[in-house]
Design a protein around this motif. Structure first.
Motif, mmCIF file in Angstrom:
data_model
loop_
_atom_site.group_PDB
_atom_site.id
_atom_site.type_symbol
_atom_site.label_atom_id
_atom_site.label_comp_id
_atom_site.label_asym_id
_atom_site.label_seq_id
_atom_site.Cartn_x
_atom_site.Cartn_y
_atom_site.Cartn_z
ATOM 1 N N GLY A 48 0.830 -1.193 0.000
ATOM 2 C CA GLY A 48 0.000 0.000 0.000
ATOM 3 C C GLY A 48 0.859 1.235 0.000
ATOM 4 O O GLY A 48 2.086 1.171 0.052
ATOM 5 N N ASP A 49 0.164 2.398 0.014
ATOM 6 C CA ASP A 49 0.922 3.643 -0.029
ATOM 7 C C ASP A 49 1.707 3.888 1.246
ATOM 8 O O ASP A 49 2.788 4.481 1.218
ATOM 9 N N ASN A 50 1.162 3.475 2.400
ATOM 10 C CA ASN A 50 1.816 3.754 3.680
ATOM 11 C C ASN A 50 2.593 2.557 4.215
ATOM 12 O O ASN A 50 2.980 2.533 5.385
ATOM 13 N N SER A 51 2.798 1.566 3.404
ATOM 14 C CA SER A 51 3.484 0.363 3.877
ATOM 15 C C SER A 51 4.981 0.586 3.885
ATOM 16 O O SER A 51 5.540 1.210 2.976
ATOM 17 N N TYR A 52 5.609 0.053 4.920
ATOM 18 C CA TYR A 52 7.053 0.174 5.020
ATOM 19 C C TYR A 52 7.749 -1.068 4.473
ATOM 20 O O TYR A 52 8.963 -1.067 4.261
ATOM 21 N N ASN A 53 7.023 -2.129 4.302
ATOM 22 C CA ASN A 53 7.609 -3.379 3.821
ATOM 23 C C ASN A 53 7.446 -3.446 2.311
ATOM 24 O O ASN A 53 6.330 -3.425 1.789
ATOM 25 N N ILE A 54 8.544 -3.523 1.619
ATOM 26 C CA ILE A 54 8.493 -3.521 0.152
ATOM 27 C C ILE A 54 8.164 -4.893 -0.410
ATOM 28 O O ILE A 54 8.021 -5.055 -1.621
ATOM 29 N N ARG A 55 8.070 -5.882 0.408
ATOM 30 C CA ARG A 55 7.851 -7.240 -0.079
ATOM 31 C C ARG A 55 6.450 -7.759 0.328
ATOM 32 O O ARG A 55 6.306 -8.871 0.803
ATOM 33 N N GLN A 56 5.428 -6.936 0.195
ATOM 34 C CA GLN A 56 4.064 -7.343 0.536
ATOM 35 C C GLN A 56 3.259 -7.771 -0.681
ATOM 36 O O GLN A 56 2.214 -8.391 -0.542
ATOM 37 N N ARG A 57 3.778 -7.442 -1.882
ATOM 38 C CA ARG A 57 3.021 -7.790 -3.087
ATOM 39 C C ARG A 57 3.991 -8.431 -4.087
ATOM 40 O O ARG A 57 5.058 -7.888 -4.364
ATOM 41 N N LEU A 58 3.628 -9.566 -4.615
ATOM 42 C CA LEU A 58 4.425 -10.295 -5.603
ATOM 43 C C LEU A 58 3.644 -10.373 -6.912
ATOM 44 O O LEU A 58 2.484 -10.816 -6.933
ATOM 45 N N THR A 59 4.267 -9.935 -7.961
ATOM 46 C CA THR A 59 3.648 -9.980 -9.289
ATOM 47 C C THR A 59 4.465 -10.918 -10.173
ATOM 48 O O THR A 59 5.699 -10.792 -10.242
ATOM 49 N N ARG A 60 3.802 -11.815 -10.818
ATOM 50 C CA ARG A 60 4.484 -12.760 -11.698
ATOM 51 C C ARG A 60 3.786 -12.767 -13.049
ATOM 52 O O ARG A 60 2.553 -12.846 -13.113
ATOM 53 N N TYR A 61 4.557 -12.686 -14.100
ATOM 54 C CA TYR A 61 3.960 -12.807 -15.428
ATOM 55 C C TYR A 61 4.938 -13.541 -16.345
ATOM 56 O O TYR A 61 6.149 -13.403 -16.234
ATOM 57 N N ARG A 62 4.362 -14.316 -17.214
ATOM 58 C CA ARG A 62 5.128 -15.095 -18.174
ATOM 59 C C ARG A 62 5.071 -14.418 -19.543
ATOM 60 O O ARG A 62 4.133 -13.698 -19.844
ATOM 61 N N PHE A 63 6.100 -14.651 -20.322
ATOM 62 C CA PHE A 63 6.154 -14.020 -21.639
ATOM 63 C C PHE A 63 6.759 -15.007 -22.635
ATOM 64 O O PHE A 63 7.578 -15.872 -22.285
ATOM 65 N N LYS A 64 6.330 -14.839 -23.862
ATOM 66 C CA LYS A 64 6.916 -15.591 -24.963
ATOM 67 C C LYS A 64 8.119 -14.864 -25.554
ATOM 68 O O LYS A 64 9.083 -15.493 -25.998
ATOM 69 N N GLU A 65 8.026 -13.534 -25.541
ATOM 70 C CA GLU A 65 9.125 -12.741 -26.101
ATOM 71 C C GLU A 65 9.061 -11.339 -25.528
ATOM 72 O O GLU A 65 7.973 -10.754 -25.418
ATOM 73 N N THR A 66 10.205 -10.801 -25.138
ATOM 74 C CA THR A 66 10.295 -9.442 -24.633
ATOM 75 C C THR A 66 11.699 -8.906 -24.901
ATOM 76 O O THR A 66 12.623 -9.676 -25.214
ATOM 77 N N GLU A 67 11.852 -7.595 -24.760
ATOM 78 C CA GLU A 67 13.142 -6.954 -25.014
ATOM 79 C C GLU A 67 13.527 -6.087 -23.823
ATOM 80 O O GLU A 67 12.659 -5.471 -23.185
ATOM 81 N N THR A 68 14.819 -6.028 -23.553
ATOM 82 C CA THR A 68 15.371 -5.180 -22.500
ATOM 83 C C THR A 68 16.585 -4.448 -23.064
ATOM 84 O O THR A 68 17.446 -5.079 -23.703
ATOM 85 N N LYS A 69 16.614 -3.132 -22.828
ATOM 86 C CA LYS A 69 17.715 -2.322 -23.346
ATOM 87 C C LYS A 69 18.630 -1.903 -22.197
ATOM 88 O O LYS A 69 18.182 -1.587 -21.106
ATOM 89 N N PHE A 70 19.941 -1.869 -22.494
ATOM 90 C CA PHE A 70 20.954 -1.445 -21.525
ATOM 91 C C PHE A 70 21.811 -0.359 -22.173
ATOM 92 O O PHE A 70 22.244 -0.493 -23.323
ATOM 93 N N ASP A 71 22.055 0.687 -21.418
ATOM 94 C CA ASP A 71 22.822 1.833 -21.922
ATOM 95 C C ASP A 71 24.303 1.469 -22.040
ATOM 96 O O ASP A 71 24.893 0.900 -21.115
ATOM 97 N N LEU A 72 24.910 1.790 -23.199
ATOM 98 C CA LEU A 72 26.330 1.513 -23.444
ATOM 99 C C LEU A 72 27.185 2.764 -23.412
ATOM 100 O O LEU A 72 28.355 2.724 -23.823
ATOM 101 N N SER A 73 26.660 3.873 -22.927
ATOM 102 C CA SER A 73 27.439 5.109 -22.942
ATOM 103 C C SER A 73 28.673 5.017 -22.045
ATOM 104 O O SER A 73 29.693 5.667 -22.301
ATOM 105 N N ALA A 74 28.598 4.197 -20.983
ATOM 106 C CA ALA A 74 29.739 4.077 -20.077
ATOM 107 C C ALA A 74 30.868 3.260 -20.679
ATOM 108 O O ALA A 74 31.981 3.253 -20.150
ATOM 109 N N PHE A 75 30.605 2.580 -21.807
ATOM 110 C CA PHE A 75 31.618 1.718 -22.399
ATOM 111 C C PHE A 75 32.246 2.326 -23.644
ATOM 112 O O PHE A 75 33.010 1.657 -24.331
#
Length: 474
Positions: free
Chosen positions: A221-248
């Motif tokens: 909730g909004d006033n909760s101090y515990n960050i581990r009160q809600r677990l969300t799980r979802y499955r995917f067939k295909e997804t993309e994740t981008k990572f910044d290469l400016s540091a390299f």
């Protein structure tokens, strides 16, 4: 006469260009073999590697040019002797010395050009080469996702790949931990396989994941101090994740930080540095007595001593003291000796370091001249050798030229190291290879001019046969 000169020049220019290209190529391959691990797999642009190879080729001229002169002269005069063209030149009344005049002129021009190259262009090439090589070697590796390793190359992520294809593009059993602002792993993504590629301009690294699942832990909730009160799980067939290469991306260091090295200075700068450093060292030596004087206290006397008791020189001073005074005197003397020793050690170490630096810069100044002299001396060896052995091509001339060049390189390296160590004077150590090889070149020139059979094995066989026959007859 002019046609003969033109014939000699044409016979020399082509082998010289070919051998120079071959030697430069071999030295460039040695450079690539040495630094292949520092260059490959770091995501450098092709022009960066090409620029580094170009600067390295410029730094190799000091080694490639003398070897090319030696090899090409042996090939030129060896081919002329093998085709009996030298015999025709001598039959026309032209001696070998006169036939060498156009070659001497060309080699002299090359020597002058080598001096100006080493004085003006080589320091700039060394500056560009070493600064770029330094930045390339400290660059982070582009092998960002090694196998079976938790990689933290990307800020905020920890990625593990169990296996990769040999091409490095297809990945298997991928695990990605994403951290929140509190640096806690609250999001985990797992996929069976995926592919990896870079976007245009190497701005981002894209992971295209297949057949996976993501777990996200968040606050209830909004006033909760515990960050581990809600677990969300979802499955995917295909997804993309981008990572910044400016540091390299390759970051360049300011070239002014490398300009103080001896390889980045021309002759004028080297001489100015050596002169100023010698003056500073001499001034420091003259200050040694003044710095040591306060530590040396034979007696502590008042300004106007009332009366000083004379003690004979052969009498032990300590015996005239009480036991407590003797202990105090010895302790004070020991303390003064330690102080003097520490001061002398620091001054000596600084003097040795400054002297070694001066010798290194002075030897670099002499290198500007030894390169030109080496071209002339190796020409005096190569031309008569080619006329004597009478073999052209890349067979025997290559073997002989490599042997003489190794002799020159080994002697010059030993002399340079001896100079830097302070074992021999700077001029003698840097010119020792020229001093050793010059008489050999003059001797071979004399033998070639007098049609010597120096390398004729049949003449040696006849000599030894006569020698053994005379010995058997006795």
């Amino acid at each position: 006469m002019k046609k003969i000169h033109l014939l000699l020049l044409k016979s020399f220019i082509r082998p010289f260009a070919v051998t120079l290209f071959i030697v430069m190529f071999v030295l460039l391959m040695l450079f690539l073999f040495k630094y292949i691990d520092d260059l490959i797999g770091k995501g450098f642009a092709w022009y960066t590697i090409l620029e580094l190879m170009l600067y390295n080729s410029a730094t190799n001229v000091s080694m490639a040019l003398p070897l090319s002169v030696l090899l090409s002269t042996i090939m030129t005069y060896g081919a002329l002797g093998e085709n009996y063209e030298l015999v025709a030149i001598k039959a026309a009344g032209i001696s070998l010395r006169r036939a060498m005049y156009p070659m001497i002129a060309i080699v002299s021009i090359l020597s002058v050009a080598a001096f100006f190259f080493s004085d003006f262009m080589l320091p700039v090439a060394n500056l560009k080469y070493y600064s770029l090589l330094y930045d390339a070697r400290k660059q982070k590796s582009a092998d960002l996702l090694p196998e079976r390793v938790f990689s933290s190359s990307f800020p905020g992520y920890t990625i593990r790949v169990n296996r990769k294809d040999p091409d490095g593009q297809r990945l298997y059993d991928i695990t990605i931990y994403k951290k929140n602002d509190e640096q806690s792993n609250t999001e985990v993504t797992m996929a069976k396989e995926g592919t990896m590629f870079r976007t245009m301009g190497d701005k981002f690294l894209v992971l295209k994941l297949k057949d996976g699942v993501s777990y996200i832990e968040s606050k209830g909730g909004d006033n909760s101090y515990n960050i581990r009160q809600r677990l969300t799980r979802y499955r995917f067939k295909e997804t993309e994740t981008k990572f910044d290469l400016s540091a390299f991306k390759l970051s360049r260091t300011d070239e002014s930080e490398f300009k103080s090295a001896s390889e980045m200075m021309n002759l004028k700068q080297l001489r100015f540095f050596v002169d100023s450093s010698e003056k500073a060292v001499n001034a420091a030596v003259n200050m040694n007595y003044k710095l040591l004087t306060p530590y040396i206290k034979y007696f502590t006397l008042p300004t106007k001593p009332p009366k000083i008791k004379y003690i004979p020189a052969d009498k032990d001073v300590l015996k005239s003291m009480t036991l407590s005074n003797q202990i105090m005197a010895l302790s004070t003397a020991s303390s003064e000796i330690r102080s003097i020793r520490d001061v002398l050690k620091n001054r000596t170490d600084k003097y040795d370091f400054d002297s070694m630096t001066i010798r290194r810069y002075a030897s670099q100044a002499q290198k500007k001249f030894t390169l030109s002299a080496a071209c002339i001396v190796l020409f005096l060896i190569g031309a008569p050798l080619g006329a004597i052995i009478r073999k052209g091509g890349l067979g025997l001339p290559v073997v002989i030229s490599v042997v003489f060049f190794l002799i020159y390189h080994i002697i010059s390296t030993i002399g340079e190291k001896s100079v830097k160590a302070g074992n021999v004077p700077t001029f003698f150590g840097m010119w020792i290879a020229i001093i050793v090889l010059l008489p050999i070149g003059l001797f071979l020139s004399y033998k070639a001019a007098t049609d010597s059979v120096l390398f004729d094995m049949d003449s040696y066989k006849r000599f030894f046969n006569k020698f053994f026959k005379r010995k058997a007859a006795r």
